[in-house]
Design a protein around this motif. Structure first.
Motif, short mmCIF file in Angstrom:
data_model
loop_
_atom_site.label_atom_id
_atom_site.label_comp_id
_atom_site.label_asym_id
_atom_site.label_seq_id
_atom_site.Cartn_x
_atom_site.Cartn_y
_atom_site.Cartn_z
N PRO A 23 0.82 -1.21 0.00
CA PRO A 23 0.00 0.00 0.00
C PRO A 23 0.86 1.26 0.00
O PRO A 23 1.96 1.28 0.56
CB PRO A 23 -0.80 -0.11 1.30
CG PRO A 23 -0.74 -1.55 1.68
CD PRO A 23 0.57 -2.05 1.17
N ASN A 24 0.36 2.32 -0.64
CA ASN A 24 1.03 3.61 -0.67
C ASN A 24 0.65 4.35 0.62
O ASN A 24 -0.46 4.85 0.75
CB ASN A 24 0.61 4.39 -1.90
CG ASN A 24 1.42 5.64 -2.10
OD1 ASN A 24 2.38 5.89 -1.39
ND2 ASN A 24 1.03 6.44 -3.08
N VAL A 25 1.58 4.39 1.57
CA VAL A 25 1.31 4.92 2.90
C VAL A 25 2.41 5.92 3.28
O VAL A 25 3.59 5.66 3.05
CB VAL A 25 1.27 3.78 3.95
CG1 VAL A 25 1.07 4.32 5.35
CG2 VAL A 25 0.18 2.78 3.61
N THR A 26 2.01 7.04 3.86
CA THR A 26 2.96 7.99 4.44
C THR A 26 3.02 7.72 5.94
O THR A 26 1.99 7.61 6.60
CB THR A 26 2.52 9.44 4.19
OG1 THR A 26 2.51 9.67 2.78
CG2 THR A 26 3.46 10.43 4.84
N ILE A 27 4.25 7.62 6.45
CA ILE A 27 4.44 7.33 7.87
C ILE A 27 5.17 8.50 8.52
O ILE A 27 6.23 8.92 8.05
CB ILE A 27 5.26 6.03 8.07
CG1 ILE A 27 4.53 4.86 7.41
CG2 ILE A 27 5.49 5.77 9.56
CD1 ILE A 27 5.33 3.58 7.39
N LEU A 28 4.57 9.03 9.58
CA LEU A 28 5.21 10.08 10.37
C LEU A 28 5.72 9.45 11.66
O LEU A 28 4.97 8.83 12.41
CB LEU A 28 4.20 11.18 10.72
CG LEU A 28 3.59 11.94 9.55
CD1 LEU A 28 2.48 12.86 10.04
CD2 LEU A 28 4.67 12.73 8.84
N ASN A 29 7.03 9.58 11.90
CA ASN A 29 7.64 9.02 13.11
C ASN A 29 7.78 10.09 14.16
O ASN A 29 8.26 11.20 13.89
CB ASN A 29 9.02 8.44 12.77
CG ASN A 29 8.91 7.20 11.92
OD1 ASN A 29 8.20 6.28 12.25
ND2 ASN A 29 9.61 7.19 10.79
N PHE A 30 7.35 9.75 15.36
CA PHE A 30 7.46 10.64 16.51
C PHE A 30 8.44 10.02 17.50
O PHE A 30 8.90 8.90 17.32
CB PHE A 30 6.09 10.84 17.17
CG PHE A 30 5.06 11.40 16.22
CD1 PHE A 30 5.04 12.76 15.93
CD2 PHE A 30 4.12 10.58 15.62
CE1 PHE A 30 4.10 13.28 15.07
CE2 PHE A 30 3.17 11.10 14.76
CZ PHE A 30 3.16 12.46 14.47
N GLY A 31 8.73 10.74 18.56
CA GLY A 31 9.63 10.21 19.58
C GLY A 31 9.06 9.00 20.27
O GLY A 31 7.87 8.69 20.19
N GLY B 128 -2.98 6.65 4.45
CA GLY B 128 -3.00 6.19 3.07
C GLY B 128 -2.95 7.35 2.10
O GLY B 128 -3.53 8.40 2.34
N GLN B 129 -2.25 7.16 0.98
CA GLN B 129 -2.09 8.21 -0.03
C GLN B 129 -2.84 7.84 -1.30
O GLN B 129 -2.58 6.80 -1.89
CB GLN B 129 -0.61 8.42 -0.35
CG GLN B 129 0.20 8.95 0.81
CD GLN B 129 -0.28 10.32 1.24
OE1 GLN B 129 -0.42 11.23 0.44
NE2 GLN B 129 -0.57 10.45 2.53
N GLY B 130 -3.76 8.70 -1.71
CA GLY B 130 -4.45 8.52 -2.99
C GLY B 130 -5.67 7.64 -2.91
O GLY B 130 -5.91 6.93 -1.92
N LEU B 131 -6.45 7.68 -3.99
CA LEU B 131 -7.68 6.88 -4.06
C LEU B 131 -7.38 5.41 -4.31
O LEU B 131 -8.07 4.53 -3.81
CB LEU B 131 -8.57 7.41 -5.18
CG LEU B 131 -9.10 8.83 -5.00
CD1 LEU B 131 -9.86 9.28 -6.24
CD2 LEU B 131 -9.99 8.89 -3.77
N ASN B 132 -6.39 5.13 -5.13
CA ASN B 132 -6.02 3.76 -5.48
C ASN B 132 -4.67 3.43 -4.84
O ASN B 132 -3.69 3.22 -5.52
CB ASN B 132 -5.95 3.61 -7.00
CG ASN B 132 -7.27 3.91 -7.65
OD1 ASN B 132 -8.30 3.37 -7.25
ND2 ASN B 132 -7.27 4.79 -8.62
N ARG B 133 -4.66 3.37 -3.53
CA ARG B 133 -3.41 3.24 -2.82
C ARG B 133 -2.91 1.82 -2.65
O ARG B 133 -1.78 1.59 -2.27
CB ARG B 133 -3.50 3.91 -1.45
CG ARG B 133 -4.46 3.26 -0.50
CD ARG B 133 -4.53 4.00 0.82
NE ARG B 133 -5.29 3.24 1.79
CZ ARG B 133 -4.79 2.29 2.56
NH1 ARG B 133 -3.53 1.98 2.48
NH2 ARG B 133 -5.56 1.64 3.42
N ILE B 134 -3.76 0.83 -2.95
CA ILE B 134 -3.35 -0.57 -2.81
C ILE B 134 -3.26 -1.18 -4.20
O ILE B 134 -4.26 -1.30 -4.91
CB ILE B 134 -4.33 -1.35 -1.92
CG1 ILE B 134 -4.37 -0.73 -0.53
CG2 ILE B 134 -3.95 -2.81 -1.86
CD1 ILE B 134 -5.37 -1.35 0.41
#
Length: 111
Positions: free
Chosen positions: A20-28, A36-42
């Motif tokens: 899947p097209n996924v944006t991941i934000l890492n925190f402490g 998920g990014q976009g309509l057709n992310r998988i």
């Protein structure tokens, strides 16, 4: 131009990859947030093997070569779902009496 249909069935050793097209934000402290990014992310990607006689593999090779990694086509995956895919690469190995073609089909979304 009408989209062609790929009609040959792969061997049972076929392999599916889903990323899947996924944006991941890492925190402490190892916390993370995913979106998920976009309509057709998988999308599905299939590594396929075809072990057949020379004439069948020649036909499959010709079909994929004519598309040239640019033109998409219909393909029904082993689960019976029809996808629009492109083949970015394929290889052919010759053996006495038969040939083996390996291909990668990547799902695309087009109008």
């Amino acid at each position: 131009m009408t989209r062609k249909t790929f009609t040959w069935y792969p061997d049972y050793e076929s392999e599916k990859t889903v990323k899947p097209n996924v944006t991941i934000l890492n925190f402490g402290d190892d916390y993370e947030q995913r979106q998920g990014q976009g309509l057709n992310r998988i999308k599905e990607e299939w590594n396929l093997t075809f072990s057949r006689s020379y004439d069948v593999i020649h036909a499959v090779d010709d079909f994929l070569t004519e598309r040239g990694g640019v033109e998409s086509f219909y393909w029904t995956n082993p689960r019976g779902k029809q996808l629009v895919v492109v083949c970015d690469s394929h290889t052919v190995k010759r053996y006495p009496g038969y040939q083996v073609l390996n291909a990668v089909f990547r799902q695309v979304f087009e109008a």
